[in-house]
Write an enzyme that holds these catalytic residues in place. Sequence first.
Site, PDB file in Angstrom:
ATOM      1  N   ASP A   1       2.205  -2.655  80.441  1.00 46.15           N
ATOM      2  CA  ASP A   1       3.208  -3.535  79.831  1.00 46.15           C
ATOM      3  C   ASP A   1       3.481  -4.747  80.713  1.00 46.15           C
ATOM      4  O   ASP A   1       4.601  -5.247  80.789  1.00 46.15           O
ATOM      5  CB  ASP A   1       4.516  -2.752  79.543  1.00 46.15           C
ATOM      6  CG  ASP A   1       5.518  -3.569  78.731  1.00 46.15           C
ATOM      7  OD1 ASP A   1       5.099  -4.456  77.985  1.00 46.15           O
ATOM      8  OD2 ASP A   1       6.728  -3.321  78.871  1.00 46.15           O
TER       9      ASP A   1
ATOM     10  N   TRP B   1      12.269 -11.747  81.562  1.00 43.52           N
ATOM     11  CA  TRP B   1      12.486 -13.020  80.836  1.00 43.52           C
ATOM     12  C   TRP B   1      13.524 -13.906  81.526  1.00 43.52           C
ATOM     13  O   TRP B   1      13.641 -15.080  81.198  1.00 43.52           O
ATOM     14  CB  TRP B   1      12.952 -12.740  79.399  1.00 43.52           C
ATOM     15  CG  TRP B   1      14.224 -11.945  79.385  1.00 43.52           C
ATOM     16  CD1 TRP B   1      14.327 -10.584  79.322  1.00 43.52           C
ATOM     17  CD2 TRP B   1      15.558 -12.441  79.539  1.00 43.52           C
ATOM     18  NE1 TRP B   1      15.647 -10.215  79.424  1.00 43.52           N
ATOM     19  CE2 TRP B   1      16.418 -11.324  79.557  1.00 43.52           C
ATOM     20  CE3 TRP B   1      16.108 -13.720  79.658  1.00 43.52           C
ATOM     21  CZ2 TRP B   1      17.803 -11.453  79.689  1.00 43.52           C
ATOM     22  CZ3 TRP B   1      17.476 -13.843  79.801  1.00 43.52           C
ATOM     23  CH2 TRP B   1      18.309 -12.713  79.809  1.00 43.52           C
TER      24      TRP B   1
ATOM     25  N   GLU C   1      21.685 -13.511  76.085  1.00 37.72           N
ATOM     26  CA  GLU C   1      20.572 -13.973  76.917  1.00 37.72           C
ATOM     27  C   GLU C   1      20.329 -15.470  76.769  1.00 37.72           C
ATOM     28  O   GLU C   1      19.357 -16.006  77.296  1.00 37.72           O
ATOM     29  CB  GLU C   1      19.295 -13.203  76.545  1.00 37.72           C
ATOM     30  CG  GLU C   1      19.410 -11.704  76.778  1.00 37.72           C
ATOM     31  CD  GLU C   1      18.091 -10.952  76.610  1.00 37.72           C
ATOM     32  OE1 GLU C   1      17.086 -11.568  76.195  1.00 37.72           O
ATOM     33  OE2 GLU C   1      18.090  -9.739  76.882  1.00 37.72           O
TER      34      GLU C   1
ATOM     35  N   CYS D   1      17.426   3.167  73.022  1.00 39.71           N
ATOM     36  CA  CYS D   1      18.668   2.424  72.753  1.00 39.71           C
ATOM     37  C   CYS D   1      19.914   3.126  73.281  1.00 39.71           C
ATOM     38  O   CYS D   1      20.871   2.470  73.696  1.00 39.71           O
ATOM     39  CB  CYS D   1      18.848   2.191  71.256  1.00 39.71           C
ATOM     40  SG  CYS D   1      17.715   0.976  70.583  1.00 39.71           S
TER      41      CYS D   1
ATOM     42  N   ASN E   1       1.877  -7.843  76.265  1.00 38.91           N
ATOM     43  CA  ASN E   1       1.077  -6.659  76.559  1.00 38.91           C
ATOM     44  C   ASN E   1       0.266  -6.193  75.353  1.00 38.91           C
ATOM     45  O   ASN E   1       0.539  -6.587  74.225  1.00 38.91           O
ATOM     46  CB  ASN E   1       2.007  -5.524  77.002  1.00 38.91           C
ATOM     47  CG  ASN E   1       3.063  -5.223  75.959  1.00 38.91           C
ATOM     48  OD1 ASN E   1       4.008  -5.983  75.820  1.00 38.91           O
ATOM     49  ND2 ASN E   1       2.912  -4.150  75.211  1.00 38.91           N
TER      50      ASN E   1
ATOM     51  N   LYS F   1       5.327 -10.274  84.885  1.00 36.20           N
ATOM     52  CA  LYS F   1       5.791  -8.931  85.234  1.00 36.20           C
ATOM     53  C   LYS F   1       4.938  -8.259  86.297  1.00 36.20           C
ATOM     54  O   LYS F   1       5.409  -7.401  87.023  1.00 36.20           O
ATOM     55  CB  LYS F   1       5.764  -8.047  83.980  1.00 36.20           C
ATOM     56  CG  LYS F   1       6.974  -8.151  83.071  1.00 36.20           C
ATOM     57  CD  LYS F   1       6.848  -7.039  82.024  1.00 36.20           C
ATOM     58  CE  LYS F   1       7.903  -7.085  80.954  1.00 36.20           C
ATOM     59  NZ  LYS F   1       7.700  -5.998  79.969  1.00 36.20           N
TER      60      LYS F   1
HETATM   61  O1  LIG Z   1       6.117  -6.587  73.444  1.00 31.42           O
HETATM   62  C1  LIG Z   1       6.977  -7.271  72.883  1.00 31.42           C
HETATM   63  O2  LIG Z   1       6.796  -7.789  71.786  1.00 31.42           O
HETATM   64  C2  LIG Z   1       8.247  -7.471  73.610  1.00 31.42           C
HETATM   65  C3  LIG Z   1       9.318  -8.154  73.044  1.00 31.42           C
HETATM   66  C4  LIG Z   1      10.500  -8.313  73.773  1.00 31.42           C
HETATM   67  C5  LIG Z   1      11.560  -9.117  73.091  1.00 31.42           C
HETATM   68  O3  LIG Z   1      11.273  -9.630  71.999  1.00 31.42           O
HETATM   69  O4  LIG Z   1      12.663  -9.269  73.537  1.00 31.42           O
HETATM   70  C6  LIG Z   1      10.577  -7.753  75.076  1.00 31.42           C
HETATM   71  C7  LIG Z   1       9.418  -7.103  75.574  1.00 31.42           C
HETATM   72  N1  LIG Z   1       8.297  -6.964  74.845  1.00 31.42           N
HETATM   73  C8  LIG Z   1       9.363  -6.545  76.904  1.00 31.42           C
HETATM   74  O5  LIG Z   1       8.321  -6.031  77.308  1.00 31.42           O
HETATM   75  C9  LIG Z   1      10.496  -6.603  77.725  1.00 31.42           C
HETATM   76  O6  LIG Z   1      10.464  -6.150  78.886  1.00 31.42           O
HETATM   77  C10 LIG Z   1      11.678  -7.195  77.205  1.00 31.42           C
HETATM   78  C11 LIG Z   1      12.934  -7.337  77.767  1.00 31.42           C
HETATM   79  C12 LIG Z   1      13.688  -7.944  76.818  1.00 31.42           C
HETATM   80  C13 LIG Z   1      15.107  -8.272  76.865  1.00 31.42           C
HETATM   81  O7  LIG Z   1      15.522  -9.077  76.022  1.00 31.42           O
HETATM   82  O8  LIG Z   1      15.809  -7.756  77.728  1.00 31.42           O
HETATM   83  N2  LIG Z   1      12.937  -8.201  75.729  1.00 31.42           N
HETATM   84  C14 LIG Z   1      11.700  -7.759  75.932  1.00 31.42           C
END
Ligand SMILES: O=C(O)c1cc(C(=O)O)c2c(n1)C(=O)C(=O)c1cc(C(=O)O)[nH]c1-2
Length: 710
Positions: free
Chosen positions: A333, A422, A94, A638, A288, A360
């Site tokens: 969220d 993101w 990313e 996961c 969130n 979002k």
């Molecule tokens: O609530 C959190 O602390 C948190 C952390 C992260 C993260 O650290 O990547 C994501 C999200 N939320 C989240 O809501 C989300 O949709 C998300 C997508 C991703 C990704 O890297 O694809 N990280 C995160």
Amino acid sequence: MTIGIAVSRRNVGAALSCTLTLALALAGCRAERADVNKSDARLLSATRDADNWLSHGRTYDETRFSPLTQINGGNAGQLGLAWYADLDTFRGQEGTPLVVDGVMYATTAWSKVVALDAATGKRLWEFDPKVPGDSAIHACCDVVNRGAAYSDGRLFFGTVDGRLIALDARTGKQIWRVQTTDPKQPMAISGAPRVARGKVFIGFGGADQGMRGYVSAYDEKTGRLAWRFYTVPGKPGEKDGAASDDVLERMAGPTWAGEWWTIGGGGTVWDSIVYDAAMNRLYIGVGNGGPWNRGIRSAGKGDNLFIGSIVALDPDTGKYLWHYQETPGDQWDFTSTQQMTLADLTIGGRSRKVILHAPKNGFFYVIDRETGKPLSADKYVPVNWADRVDLKTGRPVIDPRARYDKSGNFIATSGPWGAHNWHPMAFSSQTGLVYIPAQQIPAVYTPDGAFKYRPGLLNMGLAEPGNLPKDKAAIEAMLQSFEGRLIAWDPVARKEVWRAPYKGPWNGGVLATGGDLVFQGDAEGTFHSYDARSGEQRWQFDAQEPIMAGPVSYRVNGAQYVAVMAGKGGAYNLAMPSYAAPQARVPGRILAFRLGGTAKLPAREKAPPPPYAPSAERFSAQQVARGSHLFSATCAVCHGSEGLSSGVLPDLRRSGAIGDARVFRQVVIDGVLADQGMVSFSRYLTPQDAEAIRAYLNARAREAKAKGEP
Ligand SMILES: O=C(O)c1cc(C(=O)O)c2c(n1)C(=O)C(=O)c1cc(C(=O)O)[nH]c1-2
């Protein structure tokens, strides 16, 4: 009232930290300030420094606009691969690489860093912080890393296990490192740090696992903690000794109810942090609430400040300046962590300094940086949780049915994956357009009537998050309904100007250039270039694997390059099901293009997918049903909903381990694969639970085999 304005303390800068001191100390403080300005000078003038990509969004404004014009609409068809560099992992990429004086610095999965010759791709050095494999469980959304910060010969980046590390950019040797989190807790850094005024700013992720968010500022030279700002209140009556103490007690505390601090709070700052050089402010995008369900989190009441907000802070002290809450009392969220871009726009005949934001929740906001008030807020995708934003109060007019803790169920047109996540957007001051990697992924929210807090795991307060229809046709219909599109949005006229549709969501970040081109990779593995004004495609390249990251552009020895990282992963790709047969995967890669580039990617190997591996054992229907529930609540995030992995992590229906109770138990309960990220789940699952999950996976494998699924 959603908007809060407190101390209006602009441009007081470093002087603040000097106020308490005697003449001698003042002299020292002045000296430090001069030094700070020196190390900031290059970053402050980055807009004019077309050759380099010095910070996450290229400039402090984070426009992701490169002024370079060598590659343009007239010649984009002549773009070719200049070089590529294979990375040592198949996990998601990313990162936005930085480019400083001909050297590219890229952060990769598992928080590693690689420095390359930006003209040839030759490796100069690598740094591996040796993140313990078992800390992967602390990352909600893959072991990804979105980038580094650079200042004065130093490179800063965060790690999955919560460290912030400073390297010598020339040698790759560590200068200092600090632990920014409690490494035993699910607090993982995925975002890029930002650096300004002699400080490095960093947050972390973990709201969904019950963490309470904060941002920390560390001295750029020593790594010493300068200040910390918590985004949501802790236990009432207890202070943190942090910059946020006063505003949390006075303003945020009264917006919470229940006993949120025992089960979470949320408000993590896991991605966007922006320094406003013109106003000397730091904006943080707050995530969130945790758990998501406000009925559980906050007795169904309150705005829950500062979740779902942009908060403006004094970068020198961390003191609160103003906030704007985009999603009051969030329970969907809807993070406000998405990229913030700073711009000067003429609105209603007046020049305004604004933040451009596509969080979002599906509204595109233009926010006045002076006051934190929204100047406009318009839907950039279909949105049904709120009708509109009332610009007088700044509040969304929320459909009461969306409050699912009360209504019992809500289907959102765009849910937790976000109308924009993101994946970085770009803004071109030449076209006046914002280019948003938007998507539409509907989601169902049903409250969990039997919620039990599980420390360390996801705690959304929803019934079976990620639960899908059992029927293949229904799942496929659902996946087909998901959409992804690149939207060119006019923030002044408040409307879409053009769009480029994709087959599905989770496409890459965007780059805009002075050649009036826009670059974006997609989830299918194609890298595109579009005319920035019309959206007409000018060029495309088969990158062989999905692209999620944001591209960059830079110039070395007179040649302009466009580079991007490729590699499938992130939250959506881990959790979402896929019926595609697992393919021979291509490792994460950095790809760099220039006019006339002639490099070729190696042919992609074809390998037959491993067969489904159900055992001949008999399991009871009860055991399978119990396993289905446990899998959904514990493993699906996961390994893919319903065991349908999209291929980032193993498809367990094809795993040899499900045919052998002893092996399965060694993996799930004893944690024999912990160094690869598959930790022991003995804290959450009994051996009988593991056996039920095995029964369920065998049932799924048998079904797939009988139906001849690919
Ligand atoms: O609530 C959190 O602390 C948190 C952390 C992260 C993260 O650290 O990547 C994501 C999200 N939320 C989240 O809501 C989300 O949709 C998300 C997508 C991703 C990704 O890297 O694809 N990280 C995160």
